[in-house]
Motif scaffolding. Structure first.
Motif, PDB file in Angstrom:
ATOM      1  N   ILE A 157       0.841  -1.202   0.000  1.00 13.54           N
ATOM      2  CA  ILE A 157       0.000   0.000   0.000  1.00 13.54           C
ATOM      3  C   ILE A 157       0.875   1.251   0.000  1.00 13.54           C
ATOM      4  N   MET A 158       1.926   1.232   0.813  1.00 16.03           N
ATOM      5  CA  MET A 158       2.843   2.373   0.853  1.00 16.03           C
ATOM      6  C   MET A 158       3.469   2.609  -0.518  1.00 16.03           C
ATOM      7  N   TYR A 159       3.841   1.525  -1.183  1.00 12.41           N
ATOM      8  CA  TYR A 159       4.458   1.654  -2.506  1.00 12.41           C
ATOM      9  C   TYR A 159       3.495   2.313  -3.491  1.00 12.41           C
ATOM     10  N   LEU A 160       2.238   1.885  -3.458  1.00 11.15           N
ATOM     11  CA  LEU A 160       1.256   2.435  -4.392  1.00 11.15           C
ATOM     12  C   LEU A 160       0.928   3.896  -4.079  1.00 11.15           C
ATOM     13  N   LEU A 161       1.034   4.276  -2.810  1.00  7.74           N
ATOM     14  CA  LEU A 161       0.775   5.662  -2.431  1.00  7.74           C
ATOM     15  C   LEU A 161       1.940   6.581  -2.786  1.00  7.74           C
ATOM     16  N   LYS A 162       3.134   6.041  -2.747  1.00  8.77           N
ATOM     17  CA  LYS A 162       4.335   6.853  -2.943  1.00  8.77           C
ATOM     18  C   LYS A 162       4.523   7.197  -4.412  1.00  8.77           C
ATOM     19  N   SER A 163       4.722   8.463  -4.689  1.00 11.72           N
ATOM     20  CA  SER A 163       4.980   8.882  -6.063  1.00 11.72           C
ATOM     21  C   SER A 163       6.417   8.545  -6.440  1.00 11.72           C
ATOM     22  N   PRO A 164       6.656   8.168  -7.694  1.00  8.35           N
ATOM     23  CA  PRO A 164       8.039   7.898  -8.111  1.00  8.35           C
ATOM     24  C   PRO A 164       8.919   9.140  -8.092  1.00  8.35           C
ATOM     25  N   ASP A 165       8.306  10.301  -8.100  1.00  7.42           N
ATOM     26  CA  ASP A 165       9.054  11.552  -8.050  1.00  7.42           C
ATOM     27  C   ASP A 165       9.160  11.999  -6.598  1.00  7.42           C
ATOM     28  N   THR A 166      10.345  11.913  -6.023  1.00  5.82           N
ATOM     29  CA  THR A 166      10.523  12.242  -4.607  1.00  5.82           C
ATOM     30  C   THR A 166      10.350  13.731  -4.326  1.00  5.82           C
ATOM     31  N   ARG A 167      10.305  14.551  -5.377  1.00  8.90           N
ATOM     32  CA  ARG A 167      10.143  15.996  -5.171  1.00  8.90           C
ATOM     33  C   ARG A 167       8.701  16.441  -5.346  1.00  8.90           C
ATOM     34  N   GLU A 168       7.809  15.445  -5.503  1.00  3.03           N
ATOM     35  CA  GLU A 168       6.499  15.724  -6.050  1.00  3.03           C
ATOM     36  C   GLU A 168       5.527  16.402  -5.117  1.00  3.03           C
ATOM     37  N   THR A 169       5.696  16.287  -3.847  1.00  2.00           N
ATOM     38  CA  THR A 169       4.574  16.629  -2.993  1.00  2.00           C
ATOM     39  C   THR A 169       4.988  17.456  -1.789  1.00  2.00           C
ATOM     40  N   HIS A 170       4.056  18.289  -1.380  1.00  2.00           N
ATOM     41  CA  HIS A 170       4.219  19.000  -0.119  1.00  2.00           C
ATOM     42  C   HIS A 170       3.481  18.275   0.995  1.00  2.00           C
ATOM     43  N   ASN A 171       2.882  17.148   0.658  1.00  2.00           N
ATOM     44  CA  ASN A 171       2.157  16.343   1.636  1.00  2.00           C
ATOM     45  C   ASN A 171       3.159  15.642   2.551  1.00  2.00           C
ATOM     46  N   ILE A 172       3.151  16.009   3.828  1.00  2.00           N
ATOM     47  CA  ILE A 172       4.120  15.445   4.770  1.00  2.00           C
ATOM     48  C   ILE A 172       3.947  13.941   4.878  1.00  2.00           C
ATOM     49  N   PHE A 173       2.695  13.495   4.899  1.00  2.00           N
ATOM     50  CA  PHE A 173       2.392  12.069   5.043  1.00  2.00           C
ATOM     51  C   PHE A 173       3.111  11.255   3.971  1.00  2.00           C
ATOM     52  N   LEU A 174       2.964  11.669   2.718  1.00  2.00           N
ATOM     53  CA  LEU A 174       3.571  10.918   1.618  1.00  2.00           C
ATOM     54  C   LEU A 174       5.079  11.122   1.563  1.00  2.00           C
ATOM     55  N   ARG A 175       5.536  12.292   1.965  1.00  2.00           N
ATOM     56  CA  ARG A 175       6.967  12.566   1.900  1.00  2.00           C
ATOM     57  C   ARG A 175       7.756  11.719   2.897  1.00  2.00           C
ATOM     58  N   LEU A 176       7.117  11.367   4.011  1.00  2.00           N
ATOM     59  CA  LEU A 176       7.805  10.568   5.023  1.00  2.00           C
ATOM     60  C   LEU A 176       7.930   9.097   4.631  1.00  2.00           C
ATOM     61  N   ILE A 177       7.101   8.655   3.692  1.00  2.00           N
ATOM     62  CA  ILE A 177       7.196   7.269   3.233  1.00  2.00           C
ATOM     63  C   ILE A 177       8.526   7.075   2.506  1.00  2.00           C
ATOM     64  N   PRO A 178       9.259   6.006   2.802  1.00  2.00           N
ATOM     65  CA  PRO A 178      10.563   5.790   2.160  1.00  2.00           C
ATOM     66  C   PRO A 178      10.449   5.702   0.642  1.00  2.00           C
ATOM     67  N   PRO A 179      11.556   5.876  -0.068  1.00  2.00           N
ATOM     68  CA  PRO A 179      11.544   5.761  -1.535  1.00  2.00           C
ATOM     69  C   PRO A 179      11.041   4.397  -1.994  1.00  2.00           C
ATOM     70  N   ARG A 180      10.525   4.377  -3.201  1.00  2.00           N
ATOM     71  CA  ARG A 180       9.929   3.152  -3.733  1.00  2.00           C
ATOM     72  C   ARG A 180      10.917   1.986  -3.788  1.00  2.00           C
ATOM     73  N   GLY A 181      12.163   2.279  -4.108  1.00  2.00           N
ATOM     74  CA  GLY A 181      13.151   1.208  -4.195  1.00  2.00           C
ATOM     75  C   GLY A 181      13.341   0.491  -2.870  1.00  2.00           C
ATOM     76  N   ILE A 182      13.370   1.251  -1.788  1.00  2.00           N
ATOM     77  CA  ILE A 182      13.515   0.661  -0.456  1.00  2.00           C
ATOM     78  C   ILE A 182      12.276  -0.152  -0.101  1.00  2.00           C
ATOM     79  N   LEU A 183      11.104   0.396  -0.404  1.00  2.00           N
ATOM     80  CA  LEU A 183       9.855  -0.316  -0.119  1.00  2.00           C
ATOM     81  C   LEU A 183       9.786  -1.631  -0.886  1.00  2.00           C
ATOM     82  N   ASP A 184      10.190  -1.593  -2.145  1.00  2.49           N
ATOM     83  CA  ASP A 184      10.131  -2.791  -2.979  1.00  2.49           C
ATOM     84  C   ASP A 184      11.060  -3.879  -2.448  1.00  2.49           C
TER      85      ASP A 184
END
Length: 280
Positions: A157-184
């Protein structure tokens, strides 16, 4: 009984832990996350003590068996394995964000066990099929497998919520989620652990079935759905190793797989079969 009263309080401890993890994610503050970890550890310690107390009480009552024999006890143990495995992952990764997605699983399992009018929390004598030394090994391996798949579900779920662009959001919730590579990568580790544990659970269950019913495999609904679940996660591993699947495809398959885990655990209890005792 005292153990069930203690375990009902643990339900609220896990709910509080979830809330603190959520506040951490929403506000981006470290302190609520620390409180969440403290609550999670405290809940796990108290839950462990209550499980041991229940085990000792069963011997005092002359029943004498490990507390894994009915739906109430299995739900409690399911929550325990989830929180134990999660806290190990949190300690290893130094990241608390998975707690938002995993702590609710432990809370819901405990809430269902403690407050559902359809579940008997009393210590009950074992049915003949459960009077086997294979009970402990079978239940422990299966539920650690389920717990690992539960963490995989949260990571997916975290992976699907996380945008591939780490600069994409001002949303703190999503920004705190680790990068997709780590999640995968972490998701894949949980899949491997879960698959190994479920495999051992099926093997020990087959040996147990032979001693109890004279056959290694009877195509009981729980056996059948355990095999379906095993095949789904085998397909996930095969797809990653052979076809090179990663990321979104694996995440979706893991969500489907955990849905099968839940049906294997809950749904088949209401179908006629050798495991029908597990719904009590």
């Amino acid at each position: 009984m005292l153990d069930s009263i203690i375990l009902s309080y643990v339900t609220f401890v896990y709910f509080a832990a979830f809330l603190f993890y959520l506040v951490m994610m929403v506000m981006g503050k470290e302190f609520p996350g620390r409180l969440a970890t403290v609550m999670s550890v405290a809940g796990l310690v108290v839950q462990t003590a209550a499980i041991v107390l229940r085990w000792k009480t069963s011997y005092k009552l002359g029943i004498g068996h490990a507390p894994f024999s009915n739906l109430y006890e299995s739900l409690v143990f399911f929550a325990w394995t989830i929180m134990l495995l999660y806290l190990i992952v949190e300690w290893r990764t130094k990241n608390k964000t998975l707690g938002v997605f995993v702590a609710p699983l432990a809370f819901l399992a405990m809430a269902y066990a403690s407050f559902s009018p359809n579940i008997n929390s009393g210590i009950q004598p074992l049915v003949p099929a459960l009077k086997s030394n294979w009970l402990i090994s079978h239940v422990i391996t299966c539920f650690f497998g389920y717990a690992a798949f539960g963490l995989s579900f949260g990571l997916s779920i975290m992976y699907l919520l996380k945008s591939p662009d780490t600069r994409e959001t001002h949303n703190i919730f999503l920004r705190l989620i680790p990068p997709r590579g780590i999640l995968d990568e972490l998701n894949y580790q949980m899949i491997l652990i879960g698959f190994l544990m479920l495999t051992l659970g099926i093997i020990t269950g087959s040996v147990w079935a032979h001693s109890a019913w004279g056959t290694y495999w009877g195509w009981d609904p729980k056996e059948t759905w355990s095999l379906i679940t095993w095949l789904i996660y085998a397909a996930v591993i095969h797809s990653r190793l052979v076809r090179g699947w990663k990321g979104k495809k694996i995440a979706i398959l893991c969500i489907v797989g955990f849905s099968c885990v839940l049906f294997t655990y809950f749904g088949v209890n209401y179908l006629a079969g050798l495991h029908s005792y597990a719904k009590s």
